[in-house]
Scaffold this motif. Structure first.
Motif, PDB file in Angstrom:
ATOM      1  N   ALA A 155     -31.268 -24.972 -36.845  1.00 24.85           N
ATOM      2  CA  ALA A 155     -32.198 -24.651 -35.660  1.00 24.85           C
ATOM      3  C   ALA A 155     -31.937 -25.165 -34.448  1.00 24.85           C
ATOM      4  O   ALA A 155     -31.960 -24.681 -33.423  1.00 24.85           O
ATOM      5  CB  ALA A 155     -33.696 -25.394 -35.993  1.00 24.85           C
ATOM      6  N   GLY A 156     -31.547 -26.716 -34.293  1.00 24.35           N
ATOM      7  CA  GLY A 156     -31.268 -27.236 -32.926  1.00 24.35           C
ATOM      8  C   GLY A 156     -29.979 -26.568 -32.348  1.00 24.35           C
ATOM      9  O   GLY A 156     -30.152 -26.442 -31.073  1.00 24.35           O
ATOM     10  N   LEU A 157     -28.989 -26.501 -33.097  1.00 24.10           N
ATOM     11  CA  LEU A 157     -27.600 -25.961 -32.816  1.00 24.10           C
ATOM     12  C   LEU A 157     -27.972 -24.525 -32.246  1.00 24.10           C
ATOM     13  O   LEU A 157     -27.312 -23.989 -31.065  1.00 24.10           O
ATOM     14  CB  LEU A 157     -26.703 -25.732 -33.911  1.00 24.10           C
ATOM     15  CG  LEU A 157     -26.192 -27.218 -34.209  1.00 24.10           C
ATOM     16  CD1 LEU A 157     -25.063 -26.912 -35.252  1.00 24.10           C
ATOM     17  CD2 LEU A 157     -25.524 -28.023 -33.154  1.00 24.10           C
ATOM     18  N   ALA A 158     -28.845 -23.641 -32.798  1.00 28.27           N
ATOM     19  CA  ALA A 158     -29.097 -22.279 -32.323  1.00 28.27           C
ATOM     20  C   ALA A 158     -29.849 -22.307 -31.081  1.00 28.27           C
ATOM     21  O   ALA A 158     -29.423 -21.389 -30.335  1.00 28.27           O
ATOM     22  CB  ALA A 158     -29.855 -21.465 -33.443  1.00 28.27           C
ATOM     23  N   ALA A 159     -30.715 -23.161 -30.980  1.00 25.53           N
ATOM     24  CA  ALA A 159     -31.605 -23.164 -29.581  1.00 25.53           C
ATOM     25  C   ALA A 159     -30.790 -23.626 -28.553  1.00 25.53           C
ATOM     26  O   ALA A 159     -30.757 -23.124 -27.563  1.00 25.53           O
ATOM     27  CB  ALA A 159     -32.776 -24.092 -29.874  1.00 25.53           C
ATOM     28  N   ALA A 160     -29.752 -24.636 -28.833  1.00 22.89           N
ATOM     29  CA  ALA A 160     -28.965 -24.947 -27.679  1.00 22.89           C
ATOM     30  C   ALA A 160     -27.985 -24.097 -27.343  1.00 22.89           C
ATOM     31  O   ALA A 160     -27.463 -24.069 -26.135  1.00 22.89           O
ATOM     32  CB  ALA A 160     -28.400 -26.455 -28.211  1.00 22.89           C
ATOM     33  N   GLN A 161     -27.329 -23.378 -28.206  1.00 19.47           N
ATOM     34  CA  GLN A 161     -26.239 -22.446 -27.742  1.00 19.47           C
ATOM     35  C   GLN A 161     -26.931 -21.138 -27.084  1.00 19.47           C
ATOM     36  O   GLN A 161     -26.286 -20.888 -25.998  1.00 19.47           O
ATOM     37  CB  GLN A 161     -25.523 -21.928 -29.009  1.00 19.47           C
ATOM     38  CG  GLN A 161     -24.431 -20.874 -28.794  1.00 19.47           C
ATOM     39  CD  GLN A 161     -23.572 -20.466 -29.812  1.00 19.47           C
ATOM     40  OE1 GLN A 161     -23.986 -19.948 -30.786  1.00 19.47           O
ATOM     41  NE2 GLN A 161     -22.256 -20.877 -29.646  1.00 19.47           N
ATOM     42  N   GLN A 162     -28.237 -20.872 -27.415  1.00 18.41           N
ATOM     43  CA  GLN A 162     -28.864 -19.684 -26.543  1.00 18.41           C
ATOM     44  C   GLN A 162     -29.088 -20.123 -25.459  1.00 18.41           C
ATOM     45  O   GLN A 162     -28.696 -19.627 -24.362  1.00 18.41           O
ATOM     46  CB  GLN A 162     -30.189 -19.380 -27.485  1.00 18.41           C
ATOM     47  CG  GLN A 162     -29.882 -18.449 -28.816  1.00 18.41           C
ATOM     48  CD  GLN A 162     -29.193 -17.072 -28.566  1.00 18.41           C
ATOM     49  OE1 GLN A 162     -27.842 -16.982 -28.699  1.00 18.41           O
ATOM     50  NE2 GLN A 162     -29.836 -16.269 -28.322  1.00 18.41           N
ATOM     51  N   LEU A 163     -29.713 -21.379 -25.025  1.00 16.15           N
ATOM     52  CA  LEU A 163     -30.184 -21.981 -24.020  1.00 16.15           C
ATOM     53  C   LEU A 163     -28.950 -22.362 -23.168  1.00 16.15           C
ATOM     54  O   LEU A 163     -28.949 -22.101 -21.772  1.00 16.15           O
ATOM     55  CB  LEU A 163     -31.081 -23.134 -23.979  1.00 16.15           C
ATOM     56  CG  LEU A 163     -32.475 -22.839 -24.775  1.00 16.15           C
ATOM     57  CD1 LEU A 163     -33.168 -24.240 -25.345  1.00 16.15           C
ATOM     58  CD2 LEU A 163     -33.298 -22.130 -23.602  1.00 16.15           C
ATOM     59  N   THR A 164     -27.795 -22.675 -23.469  1.00 13.42           N
ATOM     60  CA  THR A 164     -26.534 -22.964 -22.857  1.00 13.42           C
ATOM     61  C   THR A 164     -26.173 -21.623 -22.125  1.00 13.42           C
ATOM     62  O   THR A 164     -25.794 -21.622 -21.032  1.00 13.42           O
ATOM     63  CB  THR A 164     -25.685 -23.532 -23.402  1.00 13.42           C
ATOM     64  OG1 THR A 164     -26.160 -24.877 -23.927  1.00 13.42           O
ATOM     65  CG2 THR A 164     -24.278 -23.599 -22.939  1.00 13.42           C
ATOM     66  N   ARG A 165     -25.963 -20.534 -23.123  1.00 11.76           N
ATOM     67  CA  ARG A 165     -25.605 -19.161 -22.709  1.00 11.76           C
ATOM     68  C   ARG A 165     -26.489 -18.687 -21.449  1.00 11.76           C
ATOM     69  O   ARG A 165     -26.327 -17.881 -20.856  1.00 11.76           O
ATOM     70  CB  ARG A 165     -25.437 -18.494 -23.712  1.00 11.76           C
ATOM     71  CG  ARG A 165     -24.067 -18.790 -24.763  1.00 11.76           C
ATOM     72  CD  ARG A 165     -24.179 -18.094 -26.128  1.00 11.76           C
ATOM     73  NE  ARG A 165     -22.876 -18.378 -26.942  1.00 11.76           N
ATOM     74  CZ  ARG A 165     -22.647 -17.727 -27.879  1.00 11.76           C
ATOM     75  NH1 ARG A 165     -23.128 -16.704 -28.630  1.00 11.76           N
ATOM     76  NH2 ARG A 165     -21.550 -18.415 -28.155  1.00 11.76           N
ATOM     77  N   ALA A 166     -27.677 -19.059 -21.519  1.00 13.85           N
ATOM     78  CA  ALA A 166     -28.811 -18.638 -20.571  1.00 13.85           C
ATOM     79  C   ALA A 166     -28.490 -19.342 -19.263  1.00 13.85           C
ATOM     80  O   ALA A 166     -29.020 -18.918 -18.243  1.00 13.85           O
ATOM     81  CB  ALA A 166     -29.912 -18.794 -21.134  1.00 13.85           C
ATOM     82  N   GLY A 167     -27.639 -20.197 -19.301  1.00  9.81           N
ATOM     83  CA  GLY A 167     -27.457 -20.905 -17.864  1.00  9.81           C
ATOM     84  C   GLY A 167     -28.187 -22.420 -17.694  1.00  9.81           C
ATOM     85  O   GLY A 167     -27.839 -22.745 -16.621  1.00  9.81           O
ATOM     86  N   HIS A 168     -28.935 -22.803 -18.802  1.00 10.27           N
ATOM     87  CA  HIS A 168     -29.384 -24.070 -18.493  1.00 10.27           C
ATOM     88  C   HIS A 168     -28.463 -25.278 -19.055  1.00 10.27           C
ATOM     89  O   HIS A 168     -27.661 -25.066 -19.774  1.00 10.27           O
ATOM     90  CB  HIS A 168     -30.590 -24.159 -19.343  1.00 10.27           C
ATOM     91  CG  HIS A 168     -31.694 -23.016 -19.279  1.00 10.27           C
ATOM     92  ND1 HIS A 168     -32.042 -22.550 -18.056  1.00 10.27           N
ATOM     93  CD2 HIS A 168     -32.347 -21.785 -20.118  1.00 10.27           C
ATOM     94  CE1 HIS A 168     -32.932 -21.436 -17.899  1.00 10.27           C
ATOM     95  NE2 HIS A 168     -32.962 -21.209 -19.240  1.00 10.27           N
ATOM     96  N   THR A 169     -28.599 -26.250 -18.681  1.00 10.09           N
ATOM     97  CA  THR A 169     -27.899 -27.567 -18.823  1.00 10.09           C
ATOM     98  C   THR A 169     -28.578 -28.152 -20.100  1.00 10.09           C
ATOM     99  O   THR A 169     -29.578 -28.697 -20.128  1.00 10.09           O
ATOM    100  CB  THR A 169     -27.701 -28.580 -17.720  1.00 10.09           C
ATOM    101  OG1 THR A 169     -27.063 -27.726 -16.608  1.00 10.09           O
ATOM    102  CG2 THR A 169     -26.781 -29.776 -18.164  1.00 10.09           C
ATOM    103  N   VAL A 170     -27.917 -28.137 -21.349  1.00  9.32           N
ATOM    104  CA  VAL A 170     -28.522 -28.736 -22.540  1.00  9.32           C
ATOM    105  C   VAL A 170     -27.618 -29.770 -23.124  1.00  9.32           C
ATOM    106  O   VAL A 170     -26.418 -29.860 -23.012  1.00  9.32           O
ATOM    107  CB  VAL A 170     -28.625 -27.464 -23.671  1.00  9.32           C
ATOM    108  CG1 VAL A 170     -29.048 -27.820 -24.836  1.00  9.32           C
ATOM    109  CG2 VAL A 170     -28.905 -26.192 -23.031  1.00  9.32           C
ATOM    110  N   ALA A 171     -28.485 -30.832 -23.414  1.00  8.81           N
ATOM    111  CA  ALA A 171     -28.084 -32.052 -24.382  1.00  8.81           C
ATOM    112  C   ALA A 171     -28.794 -32.024 -25.598  1.00  8.81           C
ATOM    113  O   ALA A 171     -30.001 -31.751 -25.697  1.00  8.81           O
ATOM    114  CB  ALA A 171     -28.304 -33.179 -23.705  1.00  8.81           C
ATOM    115  N   VAL A 172     -27.982 -32.001 -26.584  1.00  4.62           N
ATOM    116  CA  VAL A 172     -28.512 -32.299 -28.084  1.00  4.62           C
ATOM    117  C   VAL A 172     -28.350 -33.542 -28.531  1.00  4.62           C
ATOM    118  O   VAL A 172     -27.499 -34.465 -28.583  1.00  4.62           O
ATOM    119  CB  VAL A 172     -27.469 -31.418 -28.985  1.00  4.62           C
ATOM    120  CG1 VAL A 172     -28.109 -31.429 -30.770  1.00  4.62           C
ATOM    121  CG2 VAL A 172     -27.726 -29.951 -28.661  1.00  4.62           C
TER     122      VAL A 172
END
Length: 486
Positions: A155-172
């Motif tokens: 769940a965390g990895l899927a959310a992170a990848q989607q948000l990164t590709r949307a242009g946000h800066t994501v830290a897991v």
């Protein structure tokens, strides 16, 4: 339609497994490498391209199954990979680990063996990696917004990848020493080799996602500090509290939760340990719990050289055909023989553990059980059916009861809980705290990997809308959709 006569002329054929005597001596995946490609195009050709593809509804991700079946039949692997990735970030995970509710909903499955959807899926993604079709997809521009994702399971990895590709800066943020959550330390190597996780992590790094291991939110970093640093937070910490068995003798040495036992075996495969501190070698092993986690314990015990393995289940043995109250296209509870069960051991149904006995040193030596049955909806013991079985290592694999509330995460964020004890959320996966979202088992409760990925994708859409006012991200499900909960 791939092959108009495929479902009439081709029988169902699944991936071949390596001989038991060979595979229990190593930790490699149980399947014969490359055995699917010679047969998979014909198997994909069995898909009928139904006017109403119920497999879409059966899959929480809404996978475009008839489309990639058609491409696989034509051996257009690049197009098949594109269609597969349109709805699923990690098909190599689901293709190996998902129980395939899509196949239970396959229209062909009404009166014939269903299409081997899961095998087609894993063949497409394995071919895509081999051909170089899986590449990083960094965003064209950055939004200037930051997101923290707590937990690095599916769940965390899927959310992170989607948000990164949307242009946000994501830290897991992950509290363990490696990324992957239960994929890393809960799933044995023989079910999914960890190289599949590693290359996805490298893809995500190349896209811009940041990873922070050995950081536990609520202990190492408090929630207030995290909220000040990031514009949004996604809690994907899982349902990690194991269900216990409070019977006499539970305190004896040698009785462990499955998630105390399984990660140590995986750490041996990672090279961190030479021998697992909790080890089945030469012992009579009892696994309490008949689900997938219990089967993982069974397979692990076989590879460690257990003297015997017995798996106990409180429920009756399921049938091999659908019950009337589980009609097509619902996901039925059927008798399942996993690769671990093929390797040996005994399975005992309709029994309950009454107590454990140990030796003078406090080590468990035996388990007392009794047969049970349901009468008028209540579980009753059957008098005169007590017996004792040897037990020198016991693993409790009876599921999970919810998100860990002892580390301060839930309290520090101030998020509300639902009636089931999970973190409550609305239709956009938002909690009662502004900018804090929840995805996966932390909000849904214990569930399947395919649900976790679907929830991660859906929560990402909610976060994207919160940060930018709109979102083009694909969101397969709503939090209230429990039609396929298993």
């Amino acid at each position: 339609m791939a092959d108009p006569k495929g479902f009439l002329t081709t029988g169902r054929e699944v991936a071949k497994t390596r001989p038991v005597g060979e595979r229990v001596k190593d930790w490699n995946e149980v399947y014969v490498p490359g055995s699917l490609l010679p047969i998979i195009s014909k198997q994909a050709g069995r898909c009928m391209d139904c006017g109403i593809p119920f497999c879409h509804n059966g899959c929480p991700l809404g996978n475009l199954i008839p489309e990639w079946n058609d491409y696989a039949y034509r051996e257009d692997w690049s197009a098949a990979s594109e269609r597969l990735h349109a709805t699923n970030n990690f098909p190599e995970f689901t293709g190996r680990l998902c129980p395939a509710p899509c196949e239970s909903a396959c229209v062909l499955g009404i009166n014939q063996p269903a299409v081997t959807i899961k095998n087609v899926e894993v063949s497409i993604i394995d071919k895509a990696w081999e051909s170089g079709d899986v590449t990083p997809q960094p965003p064209e521009r950055l939004s200037g917004k930051t997101v923290a994702v707590i937990g690095s399971g599916p769940a965390g990895l899927a959310a992170a990848q989607q948000l990164t590709r949307a242009g946000h800066t994501v830290a897991v943020f992950e509290r363990a020493d490696r990324i992957g959550g239960l994929l890393r330390y809960g799933i044995p190597e023989f079910k999914m080799e960890k190289s599949h996780i590693n290359r996805r992590i490298e893809q995500m790094r190349a896209e811009g996602t940041k990873f922070r291991t050995e950081v536990e939110i609520g202990k190492d970093i408090d929630a207030a500090k995290l909220r000040r640093r990031y514009d949004a937070v996604v809690i994907a910490a899982g349902a990690t509290v194991s269900r216990d068995l409070p019977v006499p003798g539970r305190e004896l040495n040698g009785i462990h939760f499955a998630m105390e036992y399984l990660p140590l075996a995986n750490k041996v495969q990672e090279g961190d340990l030479t021998v697992a501190p909790i080890n089945a070698a030469g012992k009579h092993v009892v696994v309490i719990g008949g689900g997938d986690t219990g089967a993982d314990c069974v397979g692990t015990a076989h590879r460690q050289g257990a003297a015997s393995v017995t798996q106990l289940e409180i429920m009756p043995q399921p049938g091999e055909e659908r019950n009337a109250n589980q009609p097509w296209p619902t996901f039925p509870m059927l008798y399942k023989v996993t690769s671990a069960h093929e390797e040996g051991g005994e399975r005992i149904y309709s029994v309950s553990t009454t107590h454990f006995e140990g030796d003078e040193d406090g080590n468990v030596q035996s388990l007392h059980l009794i047969e049970v049955e349901f009468k008028d909806g209540k579980l009753e013991q059957k008098a005169g059916t007590e017996r004792v079985i040897p037990a020198q290592l016991v693993t409790l694999a009876m599921g999970f009861t919810g998100t860990d509330q002892g580390n301060g995460l839930v309290q520090q964020f101030g998020v509300g809980l639902d009636e089931r004890g999970n973190i409550a959320r609305d239709e956009d996966y938002a909690t009662n705290v502004d900018g804090v979202y929840v995805a996966g088992d932390a909000g849904r409760g214990q569930s399947l990997i395919v649900w976790a990925i679907a929830e991660g994708r859906s929560a990402a859409r909610g976060v994207d809308r919160f940060l930018t006012g709109a979102s083009a991200l694909h969101a397969p499900i709503r939090p209230t959709d429990r039609s396929l909960t298993v």
